[in-house]
Design an enzyme around this catalytic site. Structure first.
Site, PDB file in Angstrom:
ATOM      1  N   PHE A 130       0.854  -1.189   0.000  1.00 55.14           N
ATOM      2  CA  PHE A 130       0.000   0.000   0.000  1.00 55.14           C
ATOM      3  C   PHE A 130       0.893   1.244   0.000  1.00 55.14           C
ATOM      4  O   PHE A 130       1.822   1.349   0.804  1.00 55.14           O
ATOM      5  CB  PHE A 130      -0.889  -0.033   1.242  1.00 55.14           C
ATOM      6  CG  PHE A 130      -1.999   0.972   1.222  1.00 55.14           C
ATOM      7  CD1 PHE A 130      -3.188   0.688   0.574  1.00 55.14           C
ATOM      8  CD2 PHE A 130      -1.864   2.192   1.847  1.00 55.14           C
ATOM      9  CE1 PHE A 130      -4.223   1.612   0.556  1.00 55.14           C
ATOM     10  CE2 PHE A 130      -2.893   3.126   1.830  1.00 55.14           C
ATOM     11  CZ  PHE A 130      -4.078   2.832   1.183  1.00 55.14           C
ATOM     12  N   ASP A 199       2.176  -4.982   8.608  1.00 53.96           N
ATOM     13  CA  ASP A 199       0.977  -4.141   8.545  1.00 53.96           C
ATOM     14  C   ASP A 199      -0.225  -5.077   8.410  1.00 53.96           C
ATOM     15  O   ASP A 199      -0.309  -5.860   7.455  1.00 53.96           O
ATOM     16  CB  ASP A 199       1.073  -3.186   7.349  1.00 53.96           C
ATOM     17  CG  ASP A 199      -0.071  -2.176   7.333  1.00 53.96           C
ATOM     18  OD1 ASP A 199      -1.164  -2.511   7.845  1.00 53.96           O
ATOM     19  OD2 ASP A 199       0.109  -1.073   6.793  1.00 53.96           O
ATOM     20  N   TYR A 224     -10.709   1.077  10.728  1.00 52.17           N
ATOM     21  CA  TYR A 224     -11.955   1.353   9.987  1.00 52.17           C
ATOM     22  C   TYR A 224     -12.258   0.339   8.900  1.00 52.17           C
ATOM     23  O   TYR A 224     -13.227   0.488   8.177  1.00 52.17           O
ATOM     24  CB  TYR A 224     -11.923   2.774   9.405  1.00 52.17           C
ATOM     25  CG  TYR A 224     -10.712   3.126   8.565  1.00 52.17           C
ATOM     26  CD1 TYR A 224     -10.611   2.687   7.254  1.00 52.17           C
ATOM     27  CD2 TYR A 224      -9.686   3.910   9.086  1.00 52.17           C
ATOM     28  CE1 TYR A 224      -9.499   3.004   6.483  1.00 52.17           C
ATOM     29  CE2 TYR A 224      -8.577   4.233   8.326  1.00 52.17           C
ATOM     30  CZ  TYR A 224      -8.489   3.782   7.027  1.00 52.17           C
ATOM     31  OH  TYR A 224      -7.393   4.092   6.269  1.00 52.17           O
ATOM     32  N   LYS A 225     -11.435  -0.690   8.744  1.00 49.05           N
ATOM     33  CA  LYS A 225     -11.707  -1.701   7.719  1.00 49.05           C
ATOM     34  C   LYS A 225     -12.514  -2.835   8.355  1.00 49.05           C
ATOM     35  O   LYS A 225     -13.676  -2.647   8.684  1.00 49.05           O
ATOM     36  CB  LYS A 225     -10.393  -2.158   7.086  1.00 49.05           C
ATOM     37  CG  LYS A 225      -9.766  -1.019   6.250  1.00 49.05           C
ATOM     38  CD  LYS A 225      -8.380  -1.334   5.735  1.00 49.05           C
ATOM     39  CE  LYS A 225      -7.881  -0.160   4.885  1.00 49.05           C
ATOM     40  NZ  LYS A 225      -6.434  -0.139   4.761  1.00 49.05           N
ATOM     41  N   ARG A 384     -12.464  -4.873  -7.117  1.00 43.11           N
ATOM     42  CA  ARG A 384     -12.135  -5.433  -5.813  1.00 43.11           C
ATOM     43  C   ARG A 384     -13.407  -5.647  -4.983  1.00 43.11           C
ATOM     44  O   ARG A 384     -14.238  -4.745  -4.863  1.00 43.11           O
ATOM     45  CB  ARG A 384     -11.199  -4.453  -5.108  1.00 43.11           C
ATOM     46  CG  ARG A 384     -10.474  -5.004  -3.931  1.00 43.11           C
ATOM     47  CD  ARG A 384      -9.429  -4.033  -3.450  1.00 43.11           C
ATOM     48  NE  ARG A 384     -10.020  -2.856  -2.821  1.00 43.11           N
ATOM     49  CZ  ARG A 384      -9.480  -2.193  -1.798  1.00 43.11           C
ATOM     50  NH1 ARG A 384      -8.315  -2.562  -1.313  1.00 43.11           N
ATOM     51  NH2 ARG A 384     -10.070  -1.146  -1.286  1.00 43.11           N
TER      52      ARG A 384
HETATM   53  C1  LIG Z   1      -5.812   1.061   4.588  1.00 46.46           C
HETATM   54  C2  LIG Z   1      -4.345   0.949   4.741  1.00 46.46           C
HETATM   55  C3  LIG Z   1      -3.612   1.960   5.341  1.00 46.46           C
HETATM   56  C4  LIG Z   1      -4.310   3.212   5.784  1.00 46.46           C
HETATM   57  O1  LIG Z   1      -3.481   4.106   6.414  1.00 46.46           O
HETATM   58  P1  LIG Z   1      -4.124   5.419   7.069  1.00 46.46           P
HETATM   59  O2  LIG Z   1      -3.000   6.008   7.780  1.00 46.46           O
HETATM   60  O3  LIG Z   1      -5.261   4.992   7.924  1.00 46.46           O
HETATM   61  O4  LIG Z   1      -4.648   6.280   5.965  1.00 46.46           O
HETATM   62  C5  LIG Z   1      -2.250   1.783   5.504  1.00 46.46           C
HETATM   63  N1  LIG Z   1      -1.639   0.663   5.075  1.00 46.46           N
HETATM   64  C6  LIG Z   1      -2.322  -0.328   4.470  1.00 46.46           C
HETATM   65  C7  LIG Z   1      -1.610  -1.553   4.022  1.00 46.46           C
HETATM   66  C8  LIG Z   1      -3.686  -0.209   4.280  1.00 46.46           C
HETATM   67  O5  LIG Z   1      -4.363  -1.179   3.667  1.00 46.46           O
END
Ligand SMILES: *Cc1c(COP(=O)(O)O)cnc(C)c1O
Length: 425
Positions: A130, A199, A224-225, A384
C-alpha cells in the site's frame, strides 16, 4: 453441477455466524462488498457516540477523563484487539493512524537495528505494498540514512541478504488479496538477522493472526476496515514485549510519558506499549470503534476468528465459482490466489479495460465494491470485492454475481455516467 440460489440460501440457513449480521446497520438495497475499505456501522455505535457527546462530554465534562474511563481507552480497546492478532492483554494500544503508527514502529526498528546490526542499511518492502507504507518508509529511510529496497513477491526472500535491517510487509495485499505466510516469512527475516514489521490493515478481524506465535517484532493495523470502527477510526500498534521497553518512539508525547500528570520537563517513557501514544486521543472516534470491537466479543462465543475465517473462505470460494460459472467470456481474470493459505478475505478480478466503469455500474445497482488502478502492464486494473464474514451472507454473493453478469451482458457500464472518475475510487 452449477450452483443455485437455493444452495446459497441453504448455506445461510446453516451459517452459525448468521446472527452476527444483526449487530450491523445494513442499508436496504445494498450488498456491501467494501468492508475491506470502510466497514459498516455497528447498530450500537450511534447511541454510544450520542451518549458520549450528550452525557459524558455535555454533562460530566472534564470529569469524564476519570469517571468514564476516557484516559484509558487506548489500552482498553487495545486489549480487545489483542486476541484478534495473537497478542496478549497489555501489548496493544489504539491510537493515531496506520501511517503514523508505521512511522513510529519503523523508526524504533531502525534504532534497534542500528545498535544490534549497525552494518545493515536497507529496509526491504514489496513494490505492490500500500503506497502510504512505502511513502512513510521512504521518508524515514532518507532521514536515517537507509535505502528502501522494493521487490516483487518472489524477490522478498532473496532480498534478505546481509544488508537488510528491516523487512516491512503488509500481510494481506490490498490490491490482490494475496496473503503472506506470516510464520515462515518472519522466521526467514530473523534467520537473516532482520527485524520484521507487519501491517495488518487487511488482516485484523478478517483472518486469524498470530503475532506471538510468529515471534514478529512490530505490527500496526487499521480500525476502519474489518474492525468496523468508522471513517478515520484510530489504528492500533503492537510491539513485541522484548522490544517494548528498549526504545523511545520518535513521536514521544505526554500521553506516552510514565507520569503525564507530573508535568515534568524531561521525557520519561511509560513502560510497555503505552509509550507508543503521543498526544490526546479522539474520544468520540474511540467510542465508535469500541462498538465495532465488541461485535468480535459476540463472535468469540460462536467460534471466533477460526469460525470467521472458515466462513470468509466459503464466501470467497463461492464468489469465485459463481463468477467463473456465470460471467465467463467477459474478459475477467482472477487476481486473488485460489490457494486458501494465500488468500485474505477479498476477491479481486482483473480486466484489461473498463474495470472502473463496471464497478460504477455495479454501485448504481447497489452492489458496492471498488476499483484499484493498475499500471497498464504487469498490474492490470482491478475490480475489488471484500467479504466481511461478520455480516455478508451467501445469498448476497449470489445476487452480487447476478448483477455483475447483467452489467457485463447488457453493456450498461458503457454509459457516460459510469466513466467519470470520482476523487475516491
Ligand atoms: C488502509 C491501509 C492503510 C491506511 O493508512 P491510514 O493512515 O489509515 O490512511 C495503511 N496501510 C495499508 C496496508 C492499508 O491497507
Amino acid at each position: 453441477m452449477n450452483t443455485t440460489l437455493n444452495h446459497c440460501r441453504a448455506l445461510d440457513a446453516g451459517d452459525i455466524l448468521r446472527a452476527l449480521r444483526g449487530h450491523f446497520e445494513l442499508p436496504d438495497g445494498v450488498i456491501y462488498l467494501d468492508g475491506n475499505s470502510l466497514g459498516v456501522l455497528p447498530k450500537s455505535a450511534a447511541a454510544r457516540v450520542a451518549d458520549v457527546v450528550t452525557r459524558e462530554w455535555g454533562q460530566d465534562l472534564i470529569r469524564s477523563w476519570n469517571s468514564a474511563g476516557w484516559f484509558h481507552l487506548p489500552q482498553r480497546l487495545g486489549d480487545k484487539i489483542a486476541p484478534l492478532v495473537g497478542a496478549a492483554a497489555g501489548e496493544v494500544v489504539v491510537t493515531d493512524s496506520t501511517s503514523v503508527n508505521l512511522y513510529k514502529v519503523l523508526s524504533a526498528a531502525l534504532s534497534i537495528a542500528a545498535e544490534d546490526a549497525p552494518g545493515k542499511k536497507t529496509v526491504v518492502s514489496e513494490r505492490s505494498n500500500f503506497p502510504t507504507d512505502l511513502y512513510i518508509a521512504e521518508g524515514l529511510c532518507r532521514e536515517r540514512g537507509y535505502q528502501l529496497l522494493l521487490v516483487e513477491p518472489d524477490g522478498i526472500l532473496p532480498a534478505l541478504n546481509g544488508d537488510a535491517a528491516v523487512l516491512m510487509l503488509t500481510h494481506v495485499n490490498y490490491r490482490t488479496g494475496a496473503m503472506h505466510d506470516m510464520l515462515a516469512v518472519t522466521a526467514a527475516a530473523h534467520a537473516a538477522g532482520s527485524l520484521m514489521v507487519w501491517d495488518l490493515a487487511h488482516s485484523a478481524g478478517a483472518v486469524p493472526v498470530d503475532l506471538q506465535g510468529a515471534k514478529a517484532d512490530f505490527a500496526v493495523g487499521c480500525g476502519y476496515k474489518y474492525l468496523n470502527g468508522g471513517p478515520g477510526a484510530p489504528a492500533f500498534v503492537w510491539v513485541n514485549p522484548c522490544h517494548a521497553d528498549r526504545f523511545r518512539q520518535p513521536l514521544a508525547g505526554w500521553w506516552g510519558h510514565a507520569a503525564p500528570f507530573e508535568f515534568t520537563p524531561d521525557y520519561r517513557p511509560a513502560p510497555g506499549i503505552t509509550r507508543y501514544l503521543c498526544g490526546t486521543q479522539p474520544i468520540l472516534s474511540l467510542a465508535a470503534l469500541e462498538c465495532g470491537l465488541d461485535v468480535f466479543g459476540a463472535a468469540h462465543a460462536l467460534g471466533g476468528m477460526e469460525a470467521l475465517r472458515a466462513k470468509s473462505l466459503a464466501l470467497t470460494d463461492l464468489f469465485i465459482a459463481l463468477v467463473e460459472e456465470r460471467c465467463a467470456g467477459h474478459g475477467l481474470g482472477l487476481a486473488t490466489p485460489r490457494d486458501h493459505a494465500q488468500r485474505g478475505s477479498q476477491v479481486c478480478l482483473s480486466r484489461s479495460e473498463s474495470a472502473y466503469a463496471i464497478i460504477q455500474a455495479l454501485i448504481k445497482r447497489g452492489v458496492i465494491g471498488d476499483f484499484r488502478a493498475g499500471d497498464g502492464a504487469a498490474q492490470p486494473d482491478i475490480l475489488r470485492f471484500g467479504f466481511t464474514p461478520l455480516y455478508i451472507g451467501f445469498e448476497d454473493v449470489w445476487h452480487a454475481v447476478e448483477h455483475l453478469k447483467q452489467v457485463l451482458e447488457s453493456g450498461e457500464w458503457q454509459q457516460p455516467e459510469f466513466n467519470q472518475k470520482h476523487a475516491v475510487t
